[in-house]
Design a protein around this motif. Structure first.
Motif, PDB file in Angstrom:
ATOM      1  N   LEU A 118       0.813  -1.217   0.000  1.00 16.72           N
ATOM      2  CA  LEU A 118       0.000   0.000   0.000  1.00 16.72           C
ATOM      3  C   LEU A 118       0.847   1.268   0.000  1.00 16.72           C
ATOM      4  O   LEU A 118       0.311   2.378  -0.053  1.00 16.72           O
ATOM      5  N   LEU A 119       2.153   1.118   0.074  1.00 15.73           N
ATOM      6  CA  LEU A 119       3.042   2.276   0.052  1.00 15.73           C
ATOM      7  C   LEU A 119       3.335   2.627  -1.400  1.00 15.73           C
ATOM      8  O   LEU A 119       3.797   1.789  -2.178  1.00 15.73           O
ATOM      9  N   ALA A 120       3.051   3.855  -1.765  1.00 15.45           N
ATOM     10  CA  ALA A 120       3.127   4.248  -3.170  1.00 15.45           C
ATOM     11  C   ALA A 120       4.554   4.298  -3.706  1.00 15.45           C
ATOM     12  O   ALA A 120       4.777   4.168  -4.901  1.00 15.45           O
ATOM     13  N   THR A 121       5.526   4.483  -2.820  1.00 14.25           N
ATOM     14  CA  THR A 121       6.919   4.568  -3.254  1.00 14.25           C
ATOM     15  C   THR A 121       7.775   3.641  -2.398  1.00 14.25           C
ATOM     16  O   THR A 121       7.366   3.196  -1.335  1.00 14.25           O
ATOM     17  N   THR A 122       8.959   3.361  -2.880  1.00 21.57           N
ATOM     18  CA  THR A 122       9.914   2.574  -2.114  1.00 21.57           C
ATOM     19  C   THR A 122      10.950   3.493  -1.482  1.00 21.57           C
ATOM     20  O   THR A 122      11.377   4.475  -2.111  1.00 21.57           O
ATOM     21  N   SER A 123      11.352   3.181  -0.262  1.00 18.74           N
ATOM     22  CA  SER A 123      12.382   3.997   0.386  1.00 18.74           C
ATOM     23  C   SER A 123      13.706   3.900  -0.370  1.00 18.74           C
ATOM     24  O   SER A 123      14.579   4.757  -0.231  1.00 18.74           O
ATOM     25  N   LEU A 124      13.840   2.869  -1.210  1.00 17.63           N
ATOM     26  CA  LEU A 124      15.065   2.703  -1.992  1.00 17.63           C
ATOM     27  C   LEU A 124      15.179   3.744  -3.106  1.00 17.63           C
ATOM     28  O   LEU A 124      16.210   3.829  -3.767  1.00 17.63           O
ATOM     29  N   ALA A 125      14.103   4.519  -3.299  1.00 14.38           N
ATOM     30  CA  ALA A 125      14.143   5.594  -4.303  1.00 14.38           C
ATOM     31  C   ALA A 125      14.890   6.820  -3.788  1.00 14.38           C
ATOM     32  O   ALA A 125      15.264   7.696  -4.575  1.00 14.38           O
ATOM     33  N   ALA A 126      15.107   6.890  -2.475  1.00 18.54           N
ATOM     34  CA  ALA A 126      15.825   8.030  -1.908  1.00 18.54           C
ATOM     35  C   ALA A 126      17.281   7.994  -2.358  1.00 18.54           C
ATOM     36  O   ALA A 126      17.900   6.924  -2.437  1.00 18.54           O
ATOM     37  N   VAL A 127      17.809   9.159  -2.653  1.00 14.39           N
ATOM     38  CA  VAL A 127      19.187   9.251  -3.128  1.00 14.39           C
ATOM     39  C   VAL A 127      20.151   8.623  -2.113  1.00 14.39           C
ATOM     40  O   VAL A 127      20.172   9.001  -0.939  1.00 14.39           O
ATOM     41  N   GLY A 128      20.932   7.645  -2.569  1.00 19.17           N
ATOM     42  CA  GLY A 128      21.934   7.005  -1.731  1.00 19.17           C
ATOM     43  C   GLY A 128      21.419   5.885  -0.850  1.00 19.17           C
ATOM     44  O   GLY A 128      22.217   5.171  -0.229  1.00 19.17           O
TER      45      GLY A 128
END
Length: 214
Positions: free
Chosen positions: A153-163
């Motif tokens: 249900l989370l629209a984005t992945t935390s792995l999308a954050a830079v670094g």
């Protein structure tokens, strides 16, 4: 359960998990049946099951993909950290040498995916699932499956954050090293710390404090 019913449920869940349907999107029975190539009866039963699991929310007569508010997100990560930590603890004690080898190979292979958040997200799910299975506790695996369904249900992945992808991979390496050393306490702590850092990153992403690569 009828095979077709299971297929409809899995197909819709996979579509949510992969972002085809995002939080807030309306799911229409007839559209799903046509898109997924499944008759409407198993689609209807699958939607009812997803609603029962709180993955879908009723909006009048329609069903929409649920979203998590801040409190729900925090609650989910608390449960996830504890259950994942227990899985790593048990994996350090019960994983076969072959299972540990697979985990090590996953860490090495995932280095090729750095810079591709979607590929890293898929690899991340495979890595965590492998730890769940390596715990050799079927009841824990069942509970973690429920938690990871909610993660869809989370629209984005935390792995999308830079670094974040490089940091997460280093954390995976530390988890596997502890499992290789059969240090159950260190493995559990490493995985709980990994989930905690992912949660902090997600909160920063949601607030706009950190940039995204997507």
């Amino acid at each position: 359960m009828k095979p077709q019913q299971t297929d409809a449920y899995t197909l819709i869940l996979d579509a949510i998990d992969s972002g085809v349907y995002k939080p807030g999107d309306r799911l229409v029975e007839s559209d799903l049946a046509e898109r997924l190539g499944v008759s409407r009866t198993p689609i209807r039963e699958a939607l009812q099951r997803l609603e029962t699991q709180s993955l879908l929310t009723r909006d009048g007569r329609s069903l929409i993909v649920s979203s998590l508010d801040h409190n729900q997100l925090a609650e989910l990560y608390v449960v996830r950290a504890e259950l994942e930590g227990l899985a790593a603890n048990l994996a350090a004690r019960h994983a076969t040498d072959e299972e540990v080898r697979v985990l090590r190979d996953m860490v090495e292979d995932d280095k090729k995916l750095l810079g591709d958040p979607k590929a890293m997200s898929r690899a991340n799910r495979r890595f965590h699932k492998q730890i769940h299975l390596a715990s050799h506790n079927r009841f824990l695996v069942q509970q973690l499956d429920l938690v990871h369904r909610s993660m869809a249900l989370l629209a984005t992945t935390s792995l999308a954050a830079v670094g974040r992808d490089e940091a997460a991979l280093a954390e995976h390496d530390a988890i596997v090293t502890a499992i290789e050393n059969r240090d159950s306490n260190a493995a559990g702590e490493a995985l709980r710390a990994h989930i905690s850092k992912a949660f902090v990153t997600r909160l920063k992403l949601d607030s706009g404090e950190v940039g995204s690569t997507v």
